[in-house]
Design a protein around this motif. Sequence first.
Motif, PDB file in Angstrom:
ATOM      1  N   GLY A  12       3.236 -21.059   9.023  1.00  0.00           N
ATOM      2  CA  GLY A  12       4.673 -20.185   9.183  1.00  0.00           C
ATOM      3  C   GLY A  12       5.239 -20.708  10.676  1.00  0.00           C
ATOM      4  N   ALA A  13       5.073 -22.169  10.960  1.00  0.00           N
ATOM      5  CA  ALA A  13       5.394 -22.625  12.069  1.00  0.00           C
ATOM      6  C   ALA A  13       7.064 -22.835  12.212  1.00  0.00           C
ATOM      7  N   SER A  14       7.622 -22.645  11.171  1.00  0.00           N
ATOM      8  CA  SER A  14       9.007 -23.193  11.304  1.00  0.00           C
ATOM      9  C   SER A  14       9.882 -22.194  12.106  1.00  0.00           C
ATOM     10  N   ARG A  15       9.692 -21.126  12.295  1.00  0.00           N
ATOM     11  CA  ARG A  15      10.438 -20.215  13.190  1.00  0.00           C
ATOM     12  C   ARG A  15       9.809 -19.211  13.432  1.00  0.00           C
ATOM     13  N   GLY A  16      10.444 -18.076  14.146  1.00  0.00           N
ATOM     14  CA  GLY A  16       9.876 -16.942  14.728  1.00  0.00           C
ATOM     15  C   GLY A  16       8.593 -17.011  15.436  1.00  0.00           C
ATOM     16  N   CYS A  52       4.116 -26.896   3.155  1.00  0.00           N
ATOM     17  CA  CYS A  52       2.935 -26.230   2.600  1.00  0.00           C
ATOM     18  C   CYS A  52       3.372 -24.874   2.549  1.00  0.00           C
ATOM     19  N   ASP A  53       3.054 -24.533   1.147  1.00  0.00           N
ATOM     20  CA  ASP A  53       3.230 -23.185   0.751  1.00  0.00           C
ATOM     21  C   ASP A  53       1.874 -22.410   0.724  1.00  0.00           C
ATOM     22  N   VAL A  54       1.544 -21.696   1.902  1.00  0.00           N
ATOM     23  CA  VAL A  54       0.450 -21.083   1.924  1.00  0.00           C
ATOM     24  C   VAL A  54      -0.332 -20.227   0.691  1.00  0.00           C
ATOM     25  N   ARG A  55       0.578 -20.081  -0.187  1.00  0.00           N
ATOM     26  CA  ARG A  55       0.236 -19.390  -1.433  1.00  0.00           C
ATOM     27  C   ARG A  55      -0.871 -20.184  -2.194  1.00  0.00           C
ATOM     28  N   ASP A  56      -0.767 -21.627  -1.998  1.00  0.00           N
ATOM     29  CA  ASP A  56      -1.404 -22.570  -2.825  1.00  0.00           C
ATOM     30  C   ASP A  56      -2.628 -23.206  -2.087  1.00  0.00           C
ATOM     31  N   ALA A  79      -3.427 -18.598  11.799  1.00  0.00           N
ATOM     32  CA  ALA A  79      -2.921 -18.146  10.311  1.00  0.00           C
ATOM     33  C   ALA A  79      -1.626 -16.994  10.733  1.00  0.00           C
ATOM     34  N   ASN A  80      -0.551 -17.537  10.643  1.00  0.00           N
ATOM     35  CA  ASN A  80       0.631 -16.661  10.901  1.00  0.00           C
ATOM     36  C   ASN A  80       1.679 -16.145   9.933  1.00  0.00           C
ATOM     37  N   ALA A  81       1.559 -17.273   9.074  1.00  0.00           N
ATOM     38  CA  ALA A  81       2.736 -17.138   7.954  1.00  0.00           C
ATOM     39  C   ALA A  81       2.789 -15.738   7.309  1.00  0.00           C
ATOM     40  N   GLY A  82       3.778 -15.072   7.218  1.00  0.00           N
ATOM     41  CA  GLY A  82       3.876 -13.805   6.562  1.00  0.00           C
ATOM     42  C   GLY A  82       5.198 -13.580   6.356  1.00  0.00           C
ATOM     43  N   VAL A 130      -2.525 -13.779  13.018  1.00  0.00           N
ATOM     44  CA  VAL A 130      -1.407 -12.792  13.384  1.00  0.00           C
ATOM     45  C   VAL A 130      -1.238 -11.680  12.175  1.00  0.00           C
ATOM     46  N   ALA A 131      -1.908 -10.463  12.579  1.00  0.00           N
ATOM     47  CA  ALA A 131      -1.871  -9.492  11.775  1.00  0.00           C
ATOM     48  C   ALA A 131      -0.682  -8.496  12.047  1.00  0.00           C
ATOM     49  N   SER A 132      -0.918  -7.465  12.413  1.00  0.00           N
ATOM     50  CA  SER A 132       0.235  -6.373  12.850  1.00  0.00           C
ATOM     51  C   SER A 132      -0.416  -4.746  13.035  1.00  0.00           C
ATOM     52  N   GLU A 133       0.478  -4.231  13.772  1.00  0.00           N
ATOM     53  CA  GLU A 133       0.231  -2.739  13.943  1.00  0.00           C
ATOM     54  C   GLU A 133      -0.160  -2.301  12.506  1.00  0.00           C
ATOM     55  N   SER A 148      -1.874  -5.653   2.772  1.00  0.00           N
ATOM     56  CA  SER A 148      -2.071  -7.192   3.267  1.00  0.00           C
ATOM     57  C   SER A 148      -2.483  -7.312   4.679  1.00  0.00           C
ATOM     58  N   LYS A 149      -1.939  -6.515   5.646  1.00  0.00           N
ATOM     59  CA  LYS A 149      -2.293  -6.739   7.056  1.00  0.00           C
ATOM     60  C   LYS A 149      -3.588  -5.996   7.382  1.00  0.00           C
ATOM     61  N   PHE A 150      -4.308  -4.817   6.725  1.00  0.00           N
ATOM     62  CA  PHE A 150      -5.531  -4.285   6.751  1.00  0.00           C
ATOM     63  C   PHE A 150      -6.290  -5.479   6.267  1.00  0.00           C
ATOM     64  N   GLY A 176       3.527  -5.088  17.360  1.00  0.00           N
ATOM     65  CA  GLY A 176       4.374  -4.027  16.860  1.00  0.00           C
ATOM     66  C   GLY A 176       5.624  -4.911  16.228  1.00  0.00           C
ATOM     67  N   GLY A 177       6.795  -4.096  16.642  1.00  0.00           N
ATOM     68  CA  GLY A 177       8.064  -4.907  16.093  1.00  0.00           C
ATOM     69  C   GLY A 177       8.463  -6.200  17.074  1.00  0.00           C
ATOM     70  N   VAL A 178       8.966  -7.050  16.496  1.00  0.00           N
ATOM     71  CA  VAL A 178       9.267  -8.450  16.903  1.00  0.00           C
ATOM     72  C   VAL A 178      10.592  -8.789  16.356  1.00  0.00           C
ATOM     73  N   ALA A 179      11.604  -9.422  17.336  1.00  0.00           N
ATOM     74  CA  ALA A 179      13.009  -9.708  16.759  1.00  0.00           C
ATOM     75  C   ALA A 179      12.912 -10.968  16.341  1.00  0.00           C
TER      76      ALA A 179
HETATM   77  O1  NJP Z   1       8.496 -13.965  10.596  1.00  0.00           O
HETATM   78  P1  NJP Z   1       9.669 -14.923  10.239  1.00  0.00           P
HETATM   79  P2  NJP Z   1       7.698 -13.714  11.977  1.00  0.00           P
HETATM   80  N1  NJP Z   1       4.188 -20.615   2.922  1.00  0.00           N
HETATM   81  O2  NJP Z   1      10.435 -14.473   8.978  1.00  0.00           O
HETATM   82  C1  NJP Z   1       6.732 -18.983   6.930  1.00  0.00           C
HETATM   83  C2  NJP Z   1       3.722 -10.767  11.624  1.00  0.00           C
HETATM   84  N2  NJP Z   1       4.497  -9.799  12.410  1.00  0.00           N
HETATM   85  O3  NJP Z   1       7.614 -15.011  12.847  1.00  0.00           O
HETATM   86  O4  NJP Z   1       8.307 -21.284   4.723  1.00  0.00           O
HETATM   87  C3  NJP Z   1       4.282 -21.082   4.052  1.00  0.00           C
HETATM   88  O5  NJP Z   1      10.490 -15.105  11.708  1.00  0.00           O
HETATM   89  C4  NJP Z   1       8.108 -19.064   7.181  1.00  0.00           C
HETATM   90  O6  NJP Z   1       8.498 -20.571   6.999  1.00  0.00           O
HETATM   91  P3  NJP Z   1       9.213 -21.351   5.722  1.00  0.00           P
HETATM   92  C5  NJP Z   1       4.325 -10.999  10.101  1.00  0.00           C
HETATM   93  O7  NJP Z   1       3.816 -10.491   9.229  1.00  0.00           O
HETATM   94  C6  NJP Z   1       5.860  -9.824  12.404  1.00  0.00           C
HETATM   95  O8  NJP Z   1       8.377 -12.249  12.784  1.00  0.00           O
HETATM   96  O9  NJP Z   1       9.842 -22.593   6.419  1.00  0.00           O
HETATM   97  N3  NJP Z   1       5.140 -20.517   4.957  1.00  0.00           N
HETATM   98  C7  NJP Z   1       8.502 -18.721   8.854  1.00  0.00           C
HETATM   99  O10 NJP Z   1       7.878 -19.978   9.403  1.00  0.00           O
HETATM  100  C8  NJP Z   1       3.807 -12.505  10.092  1.00  0.00           C
HETATM  101  O11 NJP Z   1       2.346 -12.767   9.704  1.00  0.00           O
HETATM  102  C9  NJP Z   1       6.171  -8.827  13.046  1.00  0.00           C
HETATM  103  O12 NJP Z   1      10.495 -20.068   5.380  1.00  0.00           O
HETATM  104  C10 NJP Z   1       5.707 -19.506   4.747  1.00  0.00           C
HETATM  105  C11 NJP Z   1       7.200 -17.724   9.100  1.00  0.00           C
HETATM  106  O13 NJP Z   1       6.405 -17.891   7.801  1.00  0.00           O
HETATM  107  C12 NJP Z   1       3.884 -13.106  11.367  1.00  0.00           C
HETATM  108  O14 NJP Z   1       4.056 -12.079  12.288  1.00  0.00           O
HETATM  109  C13 NJP Z   1       5.817  -7.673  13.311  1.00  0.00           C
HETATM  110  C14 NJP Z   1       5.827 -18.926   3.707  1.00  0.00           C
HETATM  111  C15 NJP Z   1       7.876 -16.471   8.852  1.00  0.00           C
HETATM  112  O15 NJP Z   1       8.861 -16.466  10.138  1.00  0.00           O
HETATM  113  C16 NJP Z   1       5.220 -14.050  11.759  1.00  0.00           C
HETATM  114  O16 NJP Z   1       6.320 -13.344  11.307  1.00  0.00           O
HETATM  115  C17 NJP Z   1       4.289  -7.726  13.035  1.00  0.00           C
HETATM  116  C18 NJP Z   1       5.047 -19.629   2.640  1.00  0.00           C
HETATM  117  N4  NJP Z   1       4.886 -19.004   1.329  1.00  0.00           N
HETATM  118  C19 NJP Z   1       3.937  -8.683  12.433  1.00  0.00           C
HETATM  119  N5  NJP Z   1       6.411 -17.878   3.443  1.00  0.00           N
HETATM  120  C20 NJP Z   1       7.820  -8.793  13.290  1.00  0.00           C
HETATM  121  N6  NJP Z   1       8.387  -9.756  13.112  1.00  0.00           N
HETATM  122  O17 NJP Z   1       8.327  -7.453  13.738  1.00  0.00           O
HETATM  123  C21 NJP Z   1       7.006 -17.763   4.759  1.00  0.00           C
HETATM  124  O18 NJP Z   1       3.592  -6.477  13.362  1.00  0.00           O
HETATM  125  N7  NJP Z   1       6.507 -18.693   5.641  1.00  0.00           N
END
Ligand code: NJP
Length: 234
Positions: A12-16, A52-56, A79-82, A130-133, A148-150, A176-179
């Motif tokens: 999940g390295a492409s953004r956020g 890479c689709d992490v579902r595979d 492991a951050n994708a979510g 990278v899990a969550s509250e 999923s996070k537990f 917790g919340g991340v923008a």
């Molecule tokens: O999310 P976002 P965050 N296969 O939507 C990728 C947790 N968290 O950075 O595939 C591979 O900006 C997607 O890339 P792409 C949250 O649960 C967040 O905020 O190119 N990759 C993108 O890079 C998550 O585990 C908050 O679309 C896949 C990335 O995932 C982690 O933090 C609060 C994919 C998502 O970027 C990162 O979230 C909290 C796939 N099938 C926990 N599907 C919060 N933001 O408030 C998506 O407690 N991605």
Amino acid sequence: MGLEGKVAFVTGASRGIGAAVARALSSEGASVGLASRSGDDLGLENALGLLCDVRDLVQVESAVARTVERFGRLDVCVANAGVGSYHALVDTPVEHLEEMIDVNLKGTIYAARASIPHLIASGEGDLVTVASEAGRRGLPGEAVYCASKFGQVGLTRALDHELREHGVRCTNVCPGGVATDFALEDGYGRTPDLLEGMMSAEDVAEVVLFCITRPRGHRILEAALRPMTEPSWG
Ligand code: NJP
């Protein structure tokens, strides 16, 4: 705190948060394999963008293998994708339900499984989830996300028992919340006005960096961080 000579794999390295973690690791000198469905390398030096689709599982194994092939080793897996979809359980579209379990939980299991032999070989490995509250307590309107996070938190805690003797540290980072763009897509339940006062992706990346750069004699099992606008829910 230099990470020169270290190699990391981030999902999940492409953004956020994942992109912020990748930039932080790279700025400390690490080489990074960056996995996402878009395969973006963020224009970073010493980075390899990986489609890479992490579902595979096969795609995850291949992305890890390509990282090791390119950079010669693997020391850190993040492991951050979510994905998140905020609804009462009965109102959660089935495809969102499957996506949360498949990306958040199974994707994390796959990333860990593919990385562990290399982290053990490193002798100084770090596995960060990278899990969550929402992985620490039940929250309204996010039952499947919480499940999923537990699951991620339980996985990482159990892996600590398996991997400590091999010098691999296992850490849950629970924000917790991340923008970010998270759950902003139509129908997923977040709107831009809700992001006011949330933490930045860089705030979380700094915590990830802190955890993996501690002296090797100790490990951080869980790092929980909340924006000041959020209560700690007891
Ligand atoms: O999310 P976002 P965050 N296969 O939507 C990728 C947790 N968290 O950075 O595939 C591979 O900006 C997607 O890339 P792409 C949250 O649960 C967040 O905020 O190119 N990759 C993108 O890079 C998550 O585990 C908050 O679309 C896949 C990335 O995932 C982690 O933090 C609060 C994919 C998502 O970027 C990162 O979230 C909290 C796939 N099938 C926990 N599907 C919060 N933001 O408030 C998506 O407690 N991605």
